[in-house]
Design an enzyme around this catalytic site. Structure first.
Site, short mmCIF file in Angstrom:
data_model
loop_
_atom_site.label_atom_id
_atom_site.label_comp_id
_atom_site.label_asym_id
_atom_site.label_seq_id
_atom_site.Cartn_x
_atom_site.Cartn_y
_atom_site.Cartn_z
N ASP A 20 39.84 31.90 38.31
CA ASP A 20 39.43 32.34 36.98
C ASP A 20 38.45 31.32 36.40
OD1 ASP A 20 39.56 33.09 34.06
OD2 ASP A 20 41.10 34.45 34.82
N GLU A 39 32.04 48.20 57.15
CA GLU A 39 32.72 47.02 57.69
C GLU A 39 34.22 47.23 57.87
OE1 GLU A 39 30.80 44.61 58.53
OE2 GLU A 39 29.03 44.74 57.25
N SER A 87 36.54 40.13 35.20
CA SER A 87 35.46 40.77 34.45
C SER A 87 35.87 40.79 32.99
CB SER A 87 35.27 42.23 34.91
OG SER A 87 34.46 42.94 33.97
N ASN A 125 31.08 39.10 46.67
CA ASN A 125 31.77 37.91 47.20
C ASN A 125 33.20 38.22 47.61
OD1 ASN A 125 29.55 36.22 47.06
ND2 ASN A 125 30.03 35.51 44.98
N TYR A 145 28.74 47.06 31.56
CA TYR A 145 30.12 47.19 32.03
C TYR A 145 30.28 48.47 32.87
CZ TYR A 145 35.27 47.27 31.67
OH TYR A 145 36.62 47.29 31.92
P1 NAD Z 1 40.75 39.87 30.32
O1 NAD Z 1 39.45 39.55 29.68
O2 NAD Z 1 41.99 39.45 29.63
O3 NAD Z 1 40.80 39.28 31.80
C1 NAD Z 1 39.68 39.12 32.61
C2 NAD Z 1 39.78 37.77 33.31
O4 NAD Z 1 38.65 37.59 34.18
C3 NAD Z 1 39.77 36.60 32.33
O5 NAD Z 1 40.82 35.71 32.65
C4 NAD Z 1 38.40 35.97 32.55
O6 NAD Z 1 38.38 34.60 32.24
C5 NAD Z 1 38.16 36.28 34.01
N1 NAD Z 1 36.73 36.28 34.40
C6 NAD Z 1 35.72 36.94 33.81
N2 NAD Z 1 34.56 36.71 34.45
C7 NAD Z 1 34.86 35.89 35.50
C8 NAD Z 1 34.09 35.28 36.53
N3 NAD Z 1 32.78 35.46 36.62
N4 NAD Z 1 34.73 34.49 37.43
C9 NAD Z 1 36.06 34.27 37.35
N5 NAD Z 1 36.84 34.82 36.39
C10 NAD Z 1 36.24 35.61 35.48
O7 NAD Z 1 40.74 41.44 30.57
P2 NAD Z 1 41.90 42.40 31.08
O8 NAD Z 1 42.15 43.37 30.00
O9 NAD Z 1 43.03 41.63 31.63
O10 NAD Z 1 41.17 43.17 32.26
C11 NAD Z 1 41.39 42.86 33.62
C12 NAD Z 1 40.61 43.84 34.49
O11 NAD Z 1 41.06 45.17 34.27
C13 NAD Z 1 39.11 43.83 34.24
O12 NAD Z 1 38.42 43.94 35.46
C14 NAD Z 1 38.90 45.06 33.40
O13 NAD Z 1 37.59 45.56 33.57
C15 NAD Z 1 39.95 45.99 33.95
N6 NAD Z 1 40.33 47.01 32.94
C16 NAD Z 1 41.07 46.66 31.85
C17 NAD Z 1 41.39 47.62 30.91
C18 NAD Z 1 42.20 47.31 29.68
O14 NAD Z 1 42.38 48.18 28.82
N7 NAD Z 1 42.71 46.09 29.52
C19 NAD Z 1 40.94 48.94 31.07
C20 NAD Z 1 40.17 49.24 32.19
C21 NAD Z 1 39.88 48.27 33.13
N1 UDP Z 2 31.71 35.27 50.85
C1 UDP Z 2 32.61 34.51 50.14
N2 UDP Z 2 33.74 34.07 50.77
C2 UDP Z 2 34.00 34.34 52.07
C3 UDP Z 2 33.08 35.13 52.79
C4 UDP Z 2 31.94 35.58 52.14
O1 UDP Z 2 32.44 34.23 48.96
O2 UDP Z 2 35.03 33.91 52.56
C5 UDP Z 2 30.51 35.76 50.18
C6 UDP Z 2 29.24 35.27 50.85
O3 UDP Z 2 28.67 34.28 50.03
C7 UDP Z 2 28.35 36.48 50.91
C8 UDP Z 2 29.16 37.63 50.35
O4 UDP Z 2 30.50 37.16 50.27
O5 UDP Z 2 27.22 36.32 50.08
C9 UDP Z 2 29.11 38.86 51.17
O6 UDP Z 2 29.58 38.58 52.47
P1 UDP Z 2 29.02 39.38 53.73
O7 UDP Z 2 29.70 38.85 54.94
O8 UDP Z 2 29.10 40.83 53.49
O9 UDP Z 2 27.47 39.05 53.68
P2 UDP Z 2 26.58 37.98 54.41
O10 UDP Z 2 27.31 36.68 54.37
O11 UDP Z 2 26.42 38.52 55.77
O12 UDP Z 2 25.33 37.97 53.60
#
Ligand code: NAD
Ligand code: UDP
Ligand code: UDP
Length: 343
Positions: A58, A188, A100, A124, A170
């Site tokens: 996170d 894959e 997200s 990723n 979103y």
């Molecule tokens: P939330 O904001 O409480 O949790 C999201 C978590 O993701 C947070 O802890 C945040 O810090 C982390 N995060 C965000 N961007 C990140 C990044 N780039 N790298 C690492 N961590 C990152 O929201 P939530 O309500 O718990 O939602 C969780 C999931 O469920 C989300 O994907 C959301 O789209 C989906 N969702 C939630 C609802 C809802 O009503 N709560 C509805 C539909 C879908």
């Molecule tokens: N990746 C990662 N962790 C892993 C393996 C892959 O974060 O253990 C990421 C990696 O950086 C890559 C992406 O996942 O950009 C997609 O992986 P994929 O094997 O499909 O693509 P490639 O590495 O062949 O571009």
């Protein structure tokens, strides 16, 4: 009860909630991205109590350490501060990909980052799943249906999304996340599960995330005006978080690979919802109307026949029961923040 000495003060042993003992064969290593968030932290509780090894990744954009701090120091638990837009290398059996921002004010705050998280971040996770052969569950959303022309929404509906509006980062981000999942599945052989989550609420929601549940509860608790956006005739269907967690865990364990709606089909207008909360809390709040939100979906209700048929899942917690627990949480949060302000 599992006990371990606290690192900070070794006179006070930390008492963890007691977890099941799973033998090596049944124990899985599970990655939860976004595991410090609202839904993620409840899922982490469930997986930890079942005795699995859990790694949370996170970046704490909207998540908080406090949501999972009761597990910090447990031998089955790891908390990694990392942004999934950058690659991450871990060895796991399952990935719940929840990272997200989720509330409209949060995801609109930085639309580019929202898109990067849902596209590059999802690539990723799929790349990681490909490398280690893990199963991956994607947290998709009812927002992929946009402002729907079909009611209730079933999984066969393709949606009605404005691709350039304020919610697009979103909605389209999550649509691409789904597209990526099925591209990786076809090309894959990645094992994917796609949950289309409908509006969810419960304890550990953010106080200030601007969603209707937290706004209305806080407004009613503080005798402030309850703010309805638009005419209040738009509808939503609210699910309690424990039902969602059940649905996610059941979906991961199943063989079902098509998208599946996870939500509570009991539908209310936002005006009805304001009155339900006001009645539960009491107080002197007035209900007022503010300007409508751009591209606000007008009706939303899940068709959950797929989840019933393939997962034997349906929600169990009623709206009132869930709201009572959530209100109790917000009462405590308000006391805590007031106390912090005084100190
Ligand atoms: P939330 O904001 O409480 O949790 C999201 C978590 O993701 C947070 O802890 C945040 O810090 C982390 N995060 C965000 N961007 C990140 C990044 N780039 N790298 C690492 N961590 C990152 O929201 P939530 O309500 O718990 O939602 C969780 C999931 O469920 C989300 O994907 C959301 O789209 C989906 N969702 C939630 C609802 C809802 O009503 N709560 C509805 C539909 C879908
Ligand atoms: N990746 C990662 N962790 C892993 C393996 C892959 O974060 O253990 C990421 C990696 O950086 C890559 C992406 O996942 O950009 C997609 O992986 P994929 O094997 O499909 O693509 P490639 O590495 O062949 O571009
Ligand atoms: N809403 C409202 N007052 C508020 C917050 C939200 O009337 O203070 C409305 C909002 O316009 C939408 C519904 O409640 O119609 C649900 O909004 P939320 O942001 O909780 O979730 P989403 O729109 O993502 O379903």
């Amino acid at each position: 009860v599992h006990q371990m000495e606290s690192k900070t003060d070794n006179r006070v042993p930390k008492i963890f909630p007691s977890v099941k003992f799973l033998n090596y064969k049944n124990r899985r290593r599970i990655l939860v991205t976004g595991g410090a968030g609202f839904v993620g932290s409840h899922l982490v509780d469930r997986l930890m109590l079942e005795g699995h090894e859990v790694i949370v990744v996170d970046n704490f954009f909207t998540g908080r350490k406090r949501n999972v701090e009761h597990w910090v120091g447990h031998e089955n638990f790891e908390l990694v501060h990392h942004d999934i837009v950058r690659p991450v290398y871990l060895e796991v059996d399952e990935i719940y990909h929840l990272a997200s921002p989720a509330s409209p004010p949060h995801y609109m705050h930085n639309p580019v980052k929202t898109l990067k998280t849902n596209t590059i971040g999802t690539i990723n996770m799929l790349g990681l799943a490909k490398r280690v052969g893990a199963k991956v569950l994607i947290a998709s959303t009812s927002e992929i249906y946009g402002d729907p022309m079909e009611h209730p929404q079933s999984e066969t509906y393709w949606g009605h999304v404005n691709p350039i509006g304020p919610r697009a980062c979103y909605d389209e981000g999550k649509r691409v996340a789904e597209t990526l999942s099925y591209a990786y599945m076809r090309q894959e052989n990645i094992k994917v599960r796609v949950a289309r989550i409908f509006n969810t609420f419960g304890p550990r929601m953010h106080m200030n995330d601007g969603r209707v549940v937290s706004n209305f509860i806080l407004q009613a608790l503080q005798n402030d005006s309850i703010t309805i956006y638009g005419n209040g005739e738009q509808t939503r269907s609210f699910q309690y978080v424990s039902d969602l967690v059940d649905g996610l865990v059941t979906l991961m364990a199943s063989n079902y690979t098509q998208p599946i709606n996870i939500g509570n089909p009991v539908e209310h207008t936002i005006e009805e919802f304001a009155m339900i909360i006001k009645d539960l809390i009491g107080g002197t709040s007035k209900i007022i109307r503010l300007a409508a939100v751009e591209d606000d979906p007008q009706r939303r209700k899940p068709d959950i026949s797929r989840a019933k048929k393939y997962l034997n899942w349906e929600p169990k917690v009623s709206l009132t029961e869930g709201l009572k627990k959530t209100i109790a949480y917000f009462v405590k949060e308000l006391q805590r923040t007031k106390h912090l302000q005084k100190d």
